[in-house]
Write an enzyme that holds these catalytic residues in place. Structure first.
Site, short mmCIF file in Angstrom:
data_model
loop_
_atom_site.label_atom_id
_atom_site.label_comp_id
_atom_site.label_asym_id
_atom_site.label_seq_id
_atom_site.Cartn_x
_atom_site.Cartn_y
_atom_site.Cartn_z
N PHE A 170 0.89 -1.18 0.08
CA PHE A 170 -0.19 0.07 0.10
C PHE A 170 0.88 1.09 -0.05
O PHE A 170 1.69 1.40 0.74
CB PHE A 170 -0.85 -0.04 1.16
CG PHE A 170 -2.01 1.12 1.17
CD1 PHE A 170 -3.21 1.02 0.41
CD2 PHE A 170 -1.53 2.46 1.74
CE1 PHE A 170 -3.97 2.20 0.47
CE2 PHE A 170 -2.50 3.52 1.70
CZ PHE A 170 -3.53 3.41 0.93
N ASP A 200 9.34 2.54 1.41
CA ASP A 200 8.27 3.38 2.16
C ASP A 200 7.97 3.09 3.45
O ASP A 200 7.54 1.80 3.98
CB ASP A 200 6.68 2.80 1.31
CG ASP A 200 5.64 3.43 1.99
OD1 ASP A 200 5.81 4.17 2.81
OD2 ASP A 200 4.55 3.55 1.10
N LYS A 222 2.72 10.05 8.35
CA LYS A 222 1.95 9.67 9.60
C LYS A 222 2.59 10.24 11.05
O LYS A 222 2.22 11.07 11.46
CB LYS A 222 2.03 8.07 9.72
CG LYS A 222 0.86 7.36 8.55
CD LYS A 222 0.65 6.37 8.50
CE LYS A 222 -0.27 5.50 7.72
NZ LYS A 222 -1.62 5.82 7.77
#
Ligand code: PLP
Length: 398
Positions: free
Chosen positions: A131, A220, A249
């Site tokens: 993702f 990532d 995040k």
């Protein structure tokens, strides 16, 4: 009756609760019910809610200056970039506002690198179940049909291989496909808290292929970064260094921020005018990042993530070790996945009733991402609330 969602686009399935206040790992609703937040706004609230030092730092900054634009030097950008490059041993940073945006930068870098190698249509190797975001480029890179469906034509230039399988990347390398980079989450988050069988071997296998073929290795770390796994960045459990790393995040503890962090070689690919962001790197977001990193370090939150991750998983393992309904419990620090051998989406509702906030990914994997400030008592309480919730769920299914 007027619903809270009446004027909102229908993109989220929301739970029947809304919060007014937060304190540490606790969120309270308008009736003053207290919920234990084991999700941290999906790995965002590193410092929990309303951390006094964090609130003070960003309040002070709001009073001074919120935004100016990248037409000018922004001292706070230099300070945060300096700290991130020290921690990662990389060289420079581009600041943006989200994980998707950080990955967009990484994808653009990979293409610039490919063109520099005289590849006119460069490809990026990406993983099944990955993702990387919801923008067109990042959803095309993502390994989930659910995320992509309806948005065709997808962006071309991605070659997909299974996660944790260096051999299949090697096959691509041998075929002399026109590859410029590998993009991989060191631990897959949304795809199910998937941890490679041999972390060092997997990442070093990918590093070797990148070195042999002059590809960029892009990690990532949007979900795994900023202490979530017990290290600043998950790949630091190995000796491997990426060429490019993306963050978001947890970096701003709730203030939107993204960062693409690169080594010297990748840094040289960008030149003036090749990329930009109106909001990216504004003083408020930068102070949020600087303060988050400072508090994580000064309050020993990396060590705490490791410790509390073990407390929670050990209690759950102890309770359910003979329960054949549990397929596996996977975790690194406070990134925890509990896979059941059945669909379990309703667990989220039972947990809510028990005043515990969790989520379920891939229909059968319970995901826990509590704030890194969680203390011993709260970690035990979290585990106990989850055990109660799971027991109720199993009883209902009997
Ligand atoms: N990359 C990873 C690994 C993620 O987990 C996420 C979000 O869940 C993203 C990228 C996208 O980040 P954002 O939602 O901030 O665009």
């Amino acid at each position: 009756m007027k619903l809270l969602s009446d004027n909102l686009m229908t993109t989220y399935k929301r739970l029947p609760v809304s919060f007014l206040k937060g304190q540490g790992v606790w969120l309270s609703d308008k009736n003053k019910n207290q919920y234990l937040d084991a999700l941290s706004g999906v790995a965002v609230n590193t410092l929990g809610h309303s951390h006094p030092r964090f609130v003070k730092a960003i309040s002070d900054q709001i009073e001074k200056l919120i935004h100016v634009s990248n037409y000018y030097h922004i001292e706070e950008q230099s300070l945060l970039a300096k700290r991130i490059t020290q921690l990662s041993n990389l060289s420079s940073v581009f600041f943006c506002n989200s994980g998707s945006e950080a990955n967009e930068v990484a994808i653009k870098l990979a293409r610039l690198h490919g063109h520099k190698l005289n590849i006119d249509q460069p490809n990026i190797i990406v993983m099944e179940k990955s993702f990387h975001g919801r923008t067109m480029a990042t959803l095309s890179a993502t390994g989930s049909r659910k995320v992509q469906a309806g948005f065709e034509p997808l962006m071309s230039g991605f070659i997909r291989v299974p996660f944790d399988d260096v051999d299949s990347v090697n096959v691509i390398a041998k075929k002399k496909n026109k590859v410029a980079a590998i993009l991989v989450e060191p631990i897959q988050g949304e795809g199910g808290i998937n941890i490679s069988k041999d972390f060092e071997a997997y990442l070093s296998g990918l590093r070797k292929l990148c070195d042999e073929n002059n590809w960029l290795l892009i990690f990532d770390e949007v979900q795994t970064g900023i202490g979530r796994t017990g290290k600043w960045f998950a790949h630091q459990y190995t000796s491997i260094k990426p060429d490019v790393m993306t963050l978001a995040k947890g970096l701003g503890s709730g203030i939107p921020i993204g960062a693409c962090v690169v080594n010297d070689q990748a840094s040289k690919l960008m030149t003036i005018g090749k990329h930009g962001s109106t909001f990216g790197g504004n003083p408020l977001a930068m102070v949020a990042g600087i303060t988050t990193l400072k508090i994580v370090e000064e309050e020993g939150l990396l060590q705490n993530a490791l410790k509390q991750g073990l407390v929670i998983t050990n209690l759950i393992k102890k309770k359910f070790n003979k329960n054949n309904k549990i397929k596996s419990i996977r975790h690194m620090g406070l990134m925890i996945g509990i896979e059941l051998n059945q669909e379990c989406n309703t667990l989220v509702d039972i947990a809510l009733k028990n005043k515990l906030l969790i989520n379920v990914i891939g229909d059968s994997i319970i995901r826990l991402l509590p704030p890194l400030v969680i203390n011993d008592d709260e970690a035990i309480l979290l585990a106990n609330k989850l055990i109660t919730t799971m027991t109720e769920f199993f009883d209902e299914k009997e």
